[in-house]
Scaffold this motif. Structure first.
Motif, PDB file in Angstrom:
ATOM      1  N   ASN A  59       0.849  -1.187   0.000  1.00  0.00           N
ATOM      2  CA  ASN A  59       0.000   0.000   0.000  1.00  0.00           C
ATOM      3  C   ASN A  59       0.884   1.236   0.000  1.00  0.00           C
ATOM      4  N   GLN A  60       0.276   2.390  -0.181  1.00  0.00           N
ATOM      5  CA  GLN A  60       1.023   3.633  -0.292  1.00  0.00           C
ATOM      6  C   GLN A  60       1.083   4.409   1.025  1.00  0.00           C
ATOM      7  N   SER A  61       0.617   3.787   2.099  1.00  0.00           N
ATOM      8  CA  SER A  61       0.624   4.479   3.380  1.00  0.00           C
ATOM      9  C   SER A  61       2.050   4.662   3.885  1.00  0.00           C
ATOM     10  N   GLU A  62       2.313   5.814   4.454  1.00  0.00           N
ATOM     11  CA  GLU A  62       3.665   6.135   4.894  1.00  0.00           C
ATOM     12  C   GLU A  62       4.105   5.287   6.078  1.00  0.00           C
ATOM     13  N   TYR A  63       3.156   4.905   6.937  1.00  0.00           N
ATOM     14  CA  TYR A  63       3.536   4.236   8.179  1.00  0.00           C
ATOM     15  C   TYR A  63       3.021   2.809   8.315  1.00  0.00           C
ATOM     16  N   SER A  64       2.265   2.294   7.362  1.00  0.00           N
ATOM     17  CA  SER A  64       1.689   0.965   7.542  1.00  0.00           C
ATOM     18  C   SER A  64       2.045  -0.030   6.445  1.00  0.00           C
ATOM     19  N   ASP A  65       2.869   0.376   5.480  1.00  0.00           N
ATOM     20  CA  ASP A  65       3.298  -0.575   4.460  1.00  0.00           C
ATOM     21  C   ASP A  65       4.299  -1.537   5.100  1.00  0.00           C
ATOM     22  N   ILE A  66       3.958  -2.831   5.118  1.00  0.00           N
ATOM     23  CA  ILE A  66       4.733  -3.802   5.882  1.00  0.00           C
ATOM     24  C   ILE A  66       6.145  -3.961   5.324  1.00  0.00           C
ATOM     25  N   VAL A  67       6.317  -3.891   4.003  1.00  0.00           N
ATOM     26  CA  VAL A  67       7.659  -4.014   3.416  1.00  0.00           C
ATOM     27  C   VAL A  67       8.549  -2.858   3.868  1.00  0.00           C
ATOM     28  N   SER A  68       7.993  -1.640   3.874  1.00  0.00           N
ATOM     29  CA  SER A  68       8.763  -0.479   4.342  1.00  0.00           C
ATOM     30  C   SER A  68       9.115  -0.606   5.812  1.00  0.00           C
ATOM     31  N   ILE A  69       8.197  -1.162   6.593  1.00  0.00           N
ATOM     32  CA  ILE A  69       8.449  -1.329   8.029  1.00  0.00           C
ATOM     33  C   ILE A  69       9.611  -2.286   8.260  1.00  0.00           C
ATOM     34  N   ILE A  70       9.614  -3.415   7.548  1.00  0.00           N
ATOM     35  CA  ILE A  70      10.684  -4.399   7.723  1.00  0.00           C
ATOM     36  C   ILE A  70      12.023  -3.835   7.245  1.00  0.00           C
ATOM     37  N   LYS A  71      12.005  -3.143   6.107  1.00  0.00           N
ATOM     38  CA  LYS A  71      13.242  -2.546   5.608  1.00  0.00           C
ATOM     39  C   LYS A  71      13.800  -1.529   6.596  1.00  0.00           C
ATOM     40  N   ASP A  72      12.906  -0.796   7.247  1.00  0.00           N
ATOM     41  CA  ASP A  72      13.340   0.181   8.243  1.00  0.00           C
ATOM     42  C   ASP A  72      14.016  -0.510   9.427  1.00  0.00           C
ATOM     43  N   LYS A  73      13.497  -1.672   9.810  1.00  0.00           N
ATOM     44  CA  LYS A  73      14.090  -2.417  10.925  1.00  0.00           C
ATOM     45  C   LYS A  73      15.466  -2.957  10.568  1.00  0.00           C
ATOM     46  N   ILE A  74      15.654  -3.320   9.303  1.00  0.00           N
ATOM     47  CA  ILE A  74      16.933  -3.875   8.860  1.00  0.00           C
ATOM     48  C   ILE A  74      17.962  -2.781   8.595  1.00  0.00           C
ATOM     49  N   SER A  75      17.497  -1.596   8.228  1.00  0.00           N
ATOM     50  CA  SER A  75      18.384  -0.540   7.734  1.00  0.00           C
ATOM     51  C   SER A  75      19.476  -0.148   8.721  1.00  0.00           C
ATOM     52  N   MET A  76      19.207  -0.235  10.012  1.00  0.00           N
ATOM     53  CA  MET A  76      20.204   0.176  10.993  1.00  0.00           C
ATOM     54  C   MET A  76      21.410  -0.765  11.032  1.00  0.00           C
ATOM     55  N   PHE A  77      21.287  -1.910  10.380  1.00  0.00           N
ATOM     56  CA  PHE A  77      22.388  -2.875  10.361  1.00  0.00           C
ATOM     57  C   PHE A  77      23.118  -2.891   9.018  1.00  0.00           C
ATOM     58  N   GLU A  78      22.696  -2.044   8.076  1.00  0.00           N
ATOM     59  CA  GLU A  78      23.289  -2.039   6.744  1.00  0.00           C
ATOM     60  C   GLU A  78      24.529  -1.144   6.692  1.00  0.00           C
ATOM     61  N   HIS A  79      25.539  -1.633   6.012  1.00  0.00           N
ATOM     62  CA  HIS A  79      26.755  -0.855   5.761  1.00  0.00           C
ATOM     63  C   HIS A  79      27.003  -0.871   4.261  1.00  0.00           C
ATOM     64  N   TRP A  80      27.244   0.314   3.689  1.00  0.00           N
ATOM     65  CA  TRP A  80      27.329   0.434   2.235  1.00  0.00           C
ATOM     66  C   TRP A  80      28.744   0.788   1.794  1.00  0.00           C
ATOM     67  N   HIS A  81      29.226   0.058   0.809  1.00  0.00           N
ATOM     68  CA  HIS A  81      30.497   0.345   0.138  1.00  0.00           C
ATOM     69  C   HIS A  81      31.623   0.549   1.144  1.00  0.00           C
ATOM     70  N   VAL A  82      31.833  -0.438   1.959  1.00  0.00           N
ATOM     71  CA  VAL A  82      32.893  -0.381   2.954  1.00  0.00           C
ATOM     72  C   VAL A  82      34.126  -1.079   2.388  1.00  0.00           C
ATOM     73  N   GLY A  83      35.285  -0.505   2.482  1.00  0.00           N
ATOM     74  CA  GLY A  83      36.516  -1.106   1.959  1.00  0.00           C
ATOM     75  C   GLY A  83      37.661  -0.173   2.283  1.00  0.00           C
ATOM     76  N   SER A  84      38.877  -0.470   1.935  1.00  0.00           N
ATOM     77  CA  SER A  84      39.283  -1.680   1.216  1.00  0.00           C
ATOM     78  C   SER A  84      39.559  -2.816   2.206  1.00  0.00           C
ATOM     79  N   TYR A  85      39.753  -4.020   1.666  1.00  0.00           N
ATOM     80  CA  TYR A  85      39.906  -5.184   2.519  1.00  0.00           C
ATOM     81  C   TYR A  85      41.283  -5.801   2.383  1.00  0.00           C
ATOM     82  N   ASN A  86      41.700  -6.455   3.445  1.00  0.00           N
ATOM     83  CA  ASN A  86      43.018  -7.063   3.463  1.00  0.00           C
ATOM     84  C   ASN A  86      43.061  -8.324   2.613  1.00  0.00           C
ATOM     85  N   ILE A  87      44.195  -8.526   1.975  1.00  0.00           N
ATOM     86  CA  ILE A  87      44.399  -9.734   1.188  1.00  0.00           C
ATOM     87  C   ILE A  87      45.124 -10.750   2.056  1.00  0.00           C
TER      88      ILE A  87
END
Length: 270
Positions: free
Chosen positions: A57-85
């Motif tokens: 649905n288009q509701s700002e606060y009740s779309d279940i997919v948006s709610i779950i993504k919001d719960k996961i987002s605090m654990f996401e890290h983007w484009h982190v590097g570089s890494y050891n060989i």
């Protein structure tokens, strides 16, 4: 946004002690708390897959997919590097993610730079069998425009092998100086032009305490709260109570908590 571990602990004790069902020690609670948090966290990904197939649905606060993504987002890290060989004869030029990202939970997109040719590509993941098949054909074989990686579990550690590996530029020695030829790399301190997106694990919750008059007293300084969304407080209480009922041999407590948790899940998924 975090859930107070002391609030959850006090609620669990209050419900467990009702009608003298039993006492849960801080050590037991911390074990159950970590287990419950990881159960809820892992369920996010299954729920996200389930609800993505349903009509949103288009509701700002009740779309279940948006709610779950919001719960996961605090654990996401983007484009982190570089890494050891990790350079060893049995591994080759592999990246040791267990060392570089000790809190790694799910690995996302891996990107690699080829500075010598001015190219940047997103790696496609292949199984060892798929890689063995593709490498036989010039049309499907990996290139700088179509890099790939193979995930391997070597001696209990997650290692990533990237093809083709950037061996010309993009490396540094232990002093931070550029190394023109990747073949000169001999220590894990050299770094490659590789980055990744990933989801980390929640920190282990811990109800810390000091003993006063032979009783544990909450120590807020050393305690670690749950990292889950604040809405998960009730679910945490129910899950910890279910585990506690098994530990103190009170099946009524487990049944009570399981019934309450089931009702909450049913309401959320209607």
């Amino acid at each position: 946004m975090a859930v107070s571990i002391d609030r959850v602990y006090q609620k669990v004790l209050a419900l467990a002690n009702k009608e003298q069902r039993g006492y849960i020690t801080p050590q037991e609670f911390n074990l159950f708390a970590d287990h419950a948090q990881m159960e809820i966290f892992e369920q996010y990904f299954y729920d996200l897959n389930q609800f993505k197939r349903a009509t949103g649905n288009q509701s700002e606060y009740s779309d279940i997919v948006s709610i779950i993504k919001d719960k996961i987002s605090m654990f996401e890290h983007w484009h982190v590097g570089s890494y050891n060989i990790t350079v060893a004869n049995q591994y080759g030029d592999c990246i040791d993610f267990d060392t570089d990202i000790p809190d790694l939970y799910r690995l996302g997109e891996i990107s690699v730079n080829y500075p010598a040719k001015g190219k940047h590509g997103v790696c496609e993941q292949l199984t060892p069998k798929e890689f063995a098949i593709r490498i036989r054909s010039k049309l499907s074989k990996h290139t700088e425009d179509r890099p790939v990686y193979v995930k391997r579990d070597l001696q209990g550690q997650l290692r990533i092998k990237i093809y083709p590996y950037p061996k010309t530029l993009g490396f540094e020695d232990s002093n931070g100086d550029a190394v023109p030829d990747g073949s000169n790399i001999t220590t894990p301190t050299k770094k490659a032009g590789v980055s990744a997106d990933y989801i980390r694990k929640p920190k282990n919750p811990n109800w810390a305490y000091v003993v006063v008059n032979n009783k544990p007293l909450y120590n807020s300084t050393s305690s670690v709260d749950f990292e889950l969304h604040a809405s998960e407080e009730t679910e945490l209480v129910y899950r910890i109570l279910m585990l506690s009922g098994v530990a103190i041999e009170k099946p009524q407590l487990t049944q009570l908590a399981a019934g309450a948790a089931g009702s909450q899940i049913q309401q959320e998924k209607q």
